[in-house]
Design a protein around this motif. Sequence first.
Motif, PDB file in Angstrom:
ATOM      1  N   ALA A 110      39.232  20.227  20.465  1.00 15.69           N
ATOM      2  CA  ALA A 110      37.993  20.995  20.583  1.00 15.69           C
ATOM      3  C   ALA A 110      37.632  21.643  19.257  1.00 15.69           C
ATOM      4  N   ASN A 111      36.354  21.537  18.875  1.00 14.77           N
ATOM      5  CA  ASN A 111      35.887  22.254  17.694  1.00 14.77           C
ATOM      6  C   ASN A 111      35.291  23.599  18.117  1.00 14.77           C
ATOM      7  N   HIS A 112      34.658  24.299  17.189  1.00 11.54           N
ATOM      8  CA  HIS A 112      34.182  25.650  17.472  1.00 11.54           C
ATOM      9  C   HIS A 112      33.099  25.672  18.543  1.00 11.54           C
ATOM     10  N   PHE A 113      32.477  24.546  18.810  1.00 10.63           N
ATOM     11  CA  PHE A 113      31.379  24.498  19.771  1.00 10.63           C
ATOM     12  C   PHE A 113      31.806  23.827  21.069  1.00 10.63           C
ATOM     13  N   THR A 114      32.529  22.723  20.970  1.00 13.27           N
ATOM     14  CA  THR A 114      32.979  22.040  22.189  1.00 13.27           C
ATOM     15  C   THR A 114      34.070  22.825  22.905  1.00 13.27           C
ATOM     16  N   GLY A 143      21.612  21.324  23.013  1.00 13.98           N
ATOM     17  CA  GLY A 143      22.065  20.899  24.335  1.00 13.98           C
ATOM     18  C   GLY A 143      22.432  22.071  25.212  1.00 13.98           C
ATOM     19  N   TRP A 144      23.054  23.108  24.628  1.00 12.31           N
ATOM     20  CA  TRP A 144      23.335  24.322  25.397  1.00 12.31           C
ATOM     21  C   TRP A 144      22.049  24.888  25.987  1.00 12.31           C
ATOM     22  N   ALA A 145      21.012  24.987  25.150  1.00 15.95           N
ATOM     23  CA  ALA A 145      19.752  25.579  25.623  1.00 15.95           C
ATOM     24  C   ALA A 145      19.180  24.789  26.793  1.00 15.95           C
ATOM     25  N   ARG A 146      19.225  23.466  26.702  1.00 13.84           N
ATOM     26  CA  ARG A 146      18.712  22.630  27.798  1.00 13.84           C
ATOM     27  C   ARG A 146      19.562  22.802  29.051  1.00 13.84           C
ATOM     28  N   ASP A 147      20.873  22.757  28.890  1.00 14.67           N
ATOM     29  CA  ASP A 147      21.768  22.879  30.045  1.00 14.67           C
ATOM     30  C   ASP A 147      21.662  24.259  30.684  1.00 14.67           C
ATOM     31  N   ALA A 148      21.513  25.291  29.855  1.00 12.42           N
ATOM     32  CA  ALA A 148      21.403  26.647  30.380  1.00 12.42           C
ATOM     33  C   ALA A 148      20.127  26.822  31.184  1.00 12.42           C
ATOM     34  N   ALA A 149      19.011  26.278  30.668  1.00 15.86           N
ATOM     35  CA  ALA A 149      17.749  26.375  31.399  1.00 15.86           C
ATOM     36  C   ALA A 149      17.830  25.616  32.722  1.00 15.86           C
ATOM     37  N   ALA A 150      18.415  24.425  32.693  1.00 14.46           N
ATOM     38  CA  ALA A 150      18.560  23.648  33.929  1.00 14.46           C
ATOM     39  C   ALA A 150      19.437  24.375  34.932  1.00 14.46           C
ATOM     40  N   PHE A 151      20.469  25.038  34.452  1.00 17.63           N
ATOM     41  CA  PHE A 151      21.348  25.794  35.345  1.00 17.63           C
ATOM     42  C   PHE A 151      20.593  26.937  36.012  1.00 17.63           C
ATOM     43  N   GLU A 166      27.280  18.167  13.746  1.00 14.65           N
ATOM     44  CA  GLU A 166      26.458  18.009  14.942  1.00 14.65           C
ATOM     45  C   GLU A 166      26.235  19.330  15.678  1.00 14.65           C
ATOM     46  N   SER A 167      26.524  20.454  15.038  1.00 12.04           N
ATOM     47  CA  SER A 167      26.428  21.741  15.721  1.00 12.04           C
ATOM     48  C   SER A 167      25.017  22.037  16.211  1.00 12.04           C
ATOM     49  N   ALA A 168      23.986  21.684  15.429  1.00 12.06           N
ATOM     50  CA  ALA A 168      22.610  21.961  15.855  1.00 12.06           C
ATOM     51  C   ALA A 168      22.281  21.211  17.139  1.00 12.06           C
ATOM     52  N   GLU A 169      22.735  19.966  17.241  1.00 11.82           N
ATOM     53  CA  GLU A 169      22.483  19.195  18.458  1.00 11.82           C
ATOM     54  C   GLU A 169      23.246  19.771  19.643  1.00 11.82           C
TER      55      GLU A 169
END
Length: 277
Positions: free
Chosen positions: A242-246, A22-30, A15-18
């Motif tokens: 936690a995995n490498h992304f979470t 999500g990072w990109a969306r959250d970063a833009a919203a921030f 699920e790394s791509a998802e």
Amino acid sequence: MDAEREYNNRARVPESAEIIAGWARDAAAFRESGVRAELNLAYGAGEREKLDLFLPPNAEAAPTALFIHGGYWQALDRSFVSHCARGLLGQGVAVAVPSYDLCPAVTLGEIAEQMRRAAAFVHRRRGGRLLAAGHSAGGQLAALLLATDWPAFQPGLPAGMVGAALPVSGVFELGPLCGTSIAKALNLTRQDIATLSPRLLPPPAFDALHVVVGGAESDEFIRQSRDFANHWGGSFEALPGANHFTVLDPFTNPAHPLMIRAGKMAERLALRPGFAQ
């Protein structure tokens, strides 16, 4: 050891791509949330040699941290991780988030030099000693900042300008990457491995070093983080589940114990302008 399996994190986490989307969306919203920020500050001449500086309410007196994005030195930029400044901002710490050029267009050594220039720029703009944090490739770069001889890098910079580091899921020995798909764009030389692997460098003097990895990461990532922390005399923490992304999730939560710890690391640097081991 199957190095490809151990180090190919996107393959290990389906699920790394998802998560990254999500990072990109959250970063833009921030960035659009009204947070106080100085965006697109140029620390060098290149198009990617820019950083965003996020400021807490007490900006003038606040300590300062860098947060360096990951992507195995060949993907992503600062726009994916803006929201990772939220945790430290909530602890009263200003956070600079830089981009850098990517391999194979530049070498890993050139990326390290860019991050040194970014740190020097932030120091000159903000003053004081800096906490360097970073994820994955950014963890290796944060460690290199802690090891930098700053007066030798640029005249006038103080020794110990980066006085503490919080590398997260970093690669501290580059040699094991050789032969994997990850290494193809890196074009690593023996000299690169010797000079850009923090685990192979003499332990520098520092105020604090806390090395973090995900508890659900590969055995090699956990080994590298533990070995590096032991070699340099820092502390080590594996975040359960936690995995490498979470593993980055705590950086969005000011109340997380890791962010409370990071805030104290940055605050100690501000309170002790001199050099402390």
